[in-house]
Design a protein around this motif. Structure first.
Motif, PDB file in Angstrom:
ATOM      1  N   ILE A  58      -5.373 -12.707  28.519  1.00 43.45           N
ATOM      2  CA  ILE A  58      -5.451 -12.679  27.060  1.00 43.45           C
ATOM      3  C   ILE A  58      -4.270 -13.445  26.466  1.00 43.45           C
ATOM      4  CG2 ILE A  58      -5.282 -11.179  25.031  1.00 43.45           C
ATOM      5  CD1 ILE A  58      -6.890  -9.088  26.653  1.00 43.45           C
ATOM      6  N   SER A  59      -3.081 -13.193  26.996  1.00 44.22           N
ATOM      7  CA  SER A  59      -1.885 -13.877  26.505  1.00 44.22           C
ATOM      8  C   SER A  59      -1.998 -15.390  26.677  1.00 44.22           C
ATOM      9  CB  SER A  59      -0.655 -13.350  27.251  1.00 44.22           C
ATOM     10  OG  SER A  59       0.494 -14.044  26.874  1.00 44.22           O
ATOM     11  N   GLY A  60      -2.457 -15.829  27.836  1.00 41.77           N
ATOM     12  CA  GLY A  60      -2.626 -17.266  28.074  1.00 41.77           C
ATOM     13  C   GLY A  60      -3.683 -17.878  27.174  1.00 41.77           C
ATOM     14  N   SER A  61      -4.752 -17.127  26.931  1.00 48.19           N
ATOM     15  CA  SER A  61      -5.808 -17.618  26.031  1.00 48.19           C
ATOM     16  C   SER A  61      -5.280 -17.776  24.608  1.00 48.19           C
ATOM     17  CB  SER A  61      -6.994 -16.655  26.038  1.00 48.19           C
ATOM     18  OG  SER A  61      -7.539 -16.565  27.327  1.00 48.19           O
ATOM     19  N   ILE A  62      -4.454 -16.840  24.186  1.00 49.20           N
ATOM     20  CA  ILE A  62      -3.850 -16.940  22.850  1.00 49.20           C
ATOM     21  C   ILE A  62      -2.962 -18.177  22.774  1.00 49.20           C
ATOM     22  CG2 ILE A  62      -2.223 -15.847  21.258  1.00 49.20           C
ATOM     23  CD1 ILE A  62      -3.362 -13.126  22.215  1.00 49.20           C
ATOM     24  N   GLU A  63      -2.186 -18.427  23.823  1.00 52.97           N
ATOM     25  CA  GLU A  63      -1.311 -19.610  23.850  1.00 52.97           C
ATOM     26  C   GLU A  63      -2.128 -20.905  23.740  1.00 52.97           C
ATOM     27  OE1 GLU A  63       2.113 -19.948  24.446  1.00 52.97           O
ATOM     28  OE2 GLU A  63       2.644 -17.846  24.732  1.00 52.97           O
ATOM     29  N   ILE A  64      -3.221 -20.982  24.465  1.00 55.57           N
ATOM     30  CA  ILE A  64      -4.079 -22.175  24.413  1.00 55.57           C
ATOM     31  C   ILE A  64      -4.699 -22.319  23.025  1.00 55.57           C
ATOM     32  CG2 ILE A  64      -6.206 -23.191  25.317  1.00 55.57           C
ATOM     33  CD1 ILE A  64      -5.394 -21.950  28.043  1.00 55.57           C
ATOM     34  N   PHE A  65      -5.148 -21.204  22.440  1.00 57.06           N
ATOM     35  CA  PHE A  65      -5.724 -21.230  21.102  1.00 57.06           C
ATOM     36  C   PHE A  65      -4.706 -21.742  20.084  1.00 57.06           C
ATOM     37  CE2 PHE A  65      -6.539 -18.971  17.071  1.00 57.06           C
ATOM     38  CZ  PHE A  65      -7.760 -19.544  16.753  1.00 57.06           C
ATOM     39  N   VAL A  66      -3.461 -21.290  20.218  1.00 54.08           N
ATOM     40  CA  VAL A  66      -2.400 -21.735  19.307  1.00 54.08           C
ATOM     41  C   VAL A  66      -2.156 -23.236  19.461  1.00 54.08           C
ATOM     42  CG1 VAL A  66       0.086 -21.552  18.869  1.00 54.08           C
ATOM     43  CG2 VAL A  66      -1.306 -19.499  19.017  1.00 54.08           C
ATOM     44  N   ALA A  67      -2.217 -23.741  20.679  1.00 49.08           N
ATOM     45  CA  ALA A  67      -2.047 -25.187  20.885  1.00 49.08           C
ATOM     46  C   ALA A  67      -3.134 -25.961  20.143  1.00 49.08           C
ATOM     47  CB  ALA A  67      -2.078 -25.508  22.379  1.00 49.08           C
ATOM     48  N   PHE A  68      -4.362 -25.451  20.178  1.00 44.64           N
ATOM     49  CA  PHE A  68      -5.439 -26.113  19.431  1.00 44.64           C
ATOM     50  C   PHE A  68      -5.206 -26.020  17.920  1.00 44.64           C
ATOM     51  CE2 PHE A  68      -8.040 -25.514  23.367  1.00 44.64           C
ATOM     52  CZ  PHE A  68      -8.276 -26.865  23.588  1.00 44.64           C
ATOM     53  N   LEU A  69      -4.641 -24.899  17.472  1.00 37.18           N
ATOM     54  CA  LEU A  69      -4.318 -24.789  16.043  1.00 37.18           C
ATOM     55  C   LEU A  69      -3.268 -25.814  15.638  1.00 37.18           C
ATOM     56  CD1 LEU A  69      -4.223 -20.939  15.375  1.00 37.18           C
ATOM     57  CD2 LEU A  69      -5.950 -22.573  14.649  1.00 37.18           C
ATOM     58  N   PHE A  70      -2.278 -26.043  16.500  1.00 31.98           N
ATOM     59  CA  PHE A  70      -1.275 -27.075  16.226  1.00 31.98           C
ATOM     60  C   PHE A  70      -1.957 -28.418  15.979  1.00 31.98           C
ATOM     61  CE2 PHE A  70       2.450 -25.155  18.889  1.00 31.98           C
ATOM     62  CZ  PHE A  70       2.553 -24.116  17.990  1.00 31.98           C
ATOM     63  N   ILE A  71      -2.862 -28.754  16.877  1.00 33.38           N
ATOM     64  CA  ILE A  71      -3.556 -30.044  16.773  1.00 33.38           C
ATOM     65  C   ILE A  71      -4.438 -30.086  15.534  1.00 33.38           C
ATOM     66  CG2 ILE A  71      -5.288 -31.504  17.896  1.00 33.38           C
ATOM     67  CD1 ILE A  71      -4.109 -30.434  20.587  1.00 33.38           C
ATOM     68  N   LYS A  72      -5.106 -28.974  15.240  1.00 31.94           N
ATOM     69  CA  LYS A  72      -6.011 -28.939  14.085  1.00 31.94           C
ATOM     70  C   LYS A  72      -5.256 -29.137  12.774  1.00 31.94           C
ATOM     71  CE  LYS A  72      -9.076 -26.029  11.456  1.00 31.94           C
ATOM     72  NZ  LYS A  72      -9.483 -24.692  11.138  1.00 31.94           N
ATOM     73  N   PHE A  73      -4.141 -28.407  12.606  1.00 32.91           N
ATOM     74  CA  PHE A  73      -3.406 -28.494  11.334  1.00 32.91           C
ATOM     75  C   PHE A  73      -2.572 -29.761  11.237  1.00 32.91           C
ATOM     76  CE2 PHE A  73      -3.872 -23.746  11.422  1.00 32.91           C
ATOM     77  CZ  PHE A  73      -4.754 -23.686  10.357  1.00 32.91           C
ATOM     78  N   ASN A  74      -2.059 -30.275  12.359  1.00 37.61           N
ATOM     79  CA  ASN A  74      -1.291 -31.509  12.364  1.00 37.61           C
ATOM     80  C   ASN A  74      -0.187 -31.499  11.309  1.00 37.61           C
ATOM     81  OD1 ASN A  74      -0.594 -34.030  13.289  1.00 37.61           O
ATOM     82  ND2 ASN A  74      -2.013 -35.091  11.913  1.00 37.61           N
ATOM     83  N   ASN A  75       0.496 -30.355  11.225  1.00 43.06           N
ATOM     84  CA  ASN A  75       1.543 -30.172  10.226  1.00 43.06           C
ATOM     85  C   ASN A  75       2.672 -29.399  10.891  1.00 43.06           C
ATOM     86  OD1 ASN A  75       3.107 -28.866   8.141  1.00 43.06           O
ATOM     87  ND2 ASN A  75       1.512 -29.509   6.700  1.00 43.06           N
ATOM     88  N   ILE A  76       3.884 -29.967  10.894  1.00 40.16           N
ATOM     89  CA  ILE A  76       5.000 -29.354  11.601  1.00 40.16           C
ATOM     90  C   ILE A  76       5.393 -27.998  11.004  1.00 40.16           C
ATOM     91  CG2 ILE A  76       6.826 -30.523  10.297  1.00 40.16           C
ATOM     92  CD1 ILE A  76       6.867 -29.877  14.057  1.00 40.16           C
ATOM     93  N   GLU A  77       5.307 -27.855   9.675  1.00 37.43           N
ATOM     94  CA  GLU A  77       5.667 -26.583   9.049  1.00 37.43           C
ATOM     95  C   GLU A  77       4.698 -25.472   9.464  1.00 37.43           C
ATOM     96  OE1 GLU A  77       5.362 -29.415   7.155  1.00 37.43           O
ATOM     97  OE2 GLU A  77       7.493 -29.805   6.806  1.00 37.43           O
ATOM     98  N   LYS A  78       3.415 -25.793   9.432  1.00 35.79           N
ATOM     99  CA  LYS A  78       2.413 -24.799   9.845  1.00 35.79           C
ATOM    100  C   LYS A  78       2.536 -24.495  11.339  1.00 35.79           C
ATOM    101  CE  LYS A  78      -0.964 -25.684   6.264  1.00 35.79           C
ATOM    102  NZ  LYS A  78      -2.327 -26.092   5.941  1.00 35.79           N
ATOM    103  N   ALA A  79       2.826 -25.509  12.132  1.00 36.54           N
ATOM    104  CA  ALA A  79       2.978 -25.308  13.572  1.00 36.54           C
ATOM    105  C   ALA A  79       4.156 -24.380  13.864  1.00 36.54           C
ATOM    106  CB  ALA A  79       3.160 -26.643  14.279  1.00 36.54           C
ATOM    107  N   LEU A  80       5.259 -24.578  13.166  1.00 35.27           N
ATOM    108  CA  LEU A  80       6.421 -23.703  13.357  1.00 35.27           C
ATOM    109  C   LEU A  80       6.121 -22.273  12.908  1.00 35.27           C
ATOM    110  CD1 LEU A  80       9.394 -26.003  12.349  1.00 35.27           C
ATOM    111  CD2 LEU A  80       8.921 -25.015  14.593  1.00 35.27           C
TER     112      LEU A  80
END
Length: 91
Positions: A18-40
């Motif tokens: 579950i923890s690893g899946s959340i980490e992968i999901f967050v990586a996709f969110l980083f790519i989706k938003f493409n915004n450093i403030e939102k990523a942080l």
């Protein structure tokens, strides 16, 4: 063919999956938003999940082997986890 797996092992593995899946999901969110403030901001909220998974996984493991470990060693383990959490906390 099939080996018996302890309930503690299954629980720990599921939590880590579950923890690893959340980490992968967050990586996709980083790519989706493409915004450093939102990523942080997302990354900071993810920093709350890691210690919780660590504590729960460690607790499950210790409960699974509670009859095989002395109370002194149990205190050392919890002390070590507390030191890890203190060392990684922000501020």
């Amino acid at each position: 063919m099939f080996q018996f797996l302890e309930k503690a092992i299954i629980g720990m593995a599921i939590l880590r999956l579950i923890s690893g899946s959340i980490e992968i999901f967050v990586a996709f969110l980083f790519i989706k938003f493409n915004n450093i403030e939102k990523a942080l901001m997302i990354n900071s909220s993810l920093a709350l999940i890691g210690p919780i998974i660590l504590i729960v996984t460690t607790t499950i493991g210790l409960v699974g082997m509670a009859d095989k470990i002395s109370y002194v060693k149990l205190l050392w383990i919890f002390g070590g986890v507390a030191c890890i959490l203190y060392g990684v906390r922000s501020g």
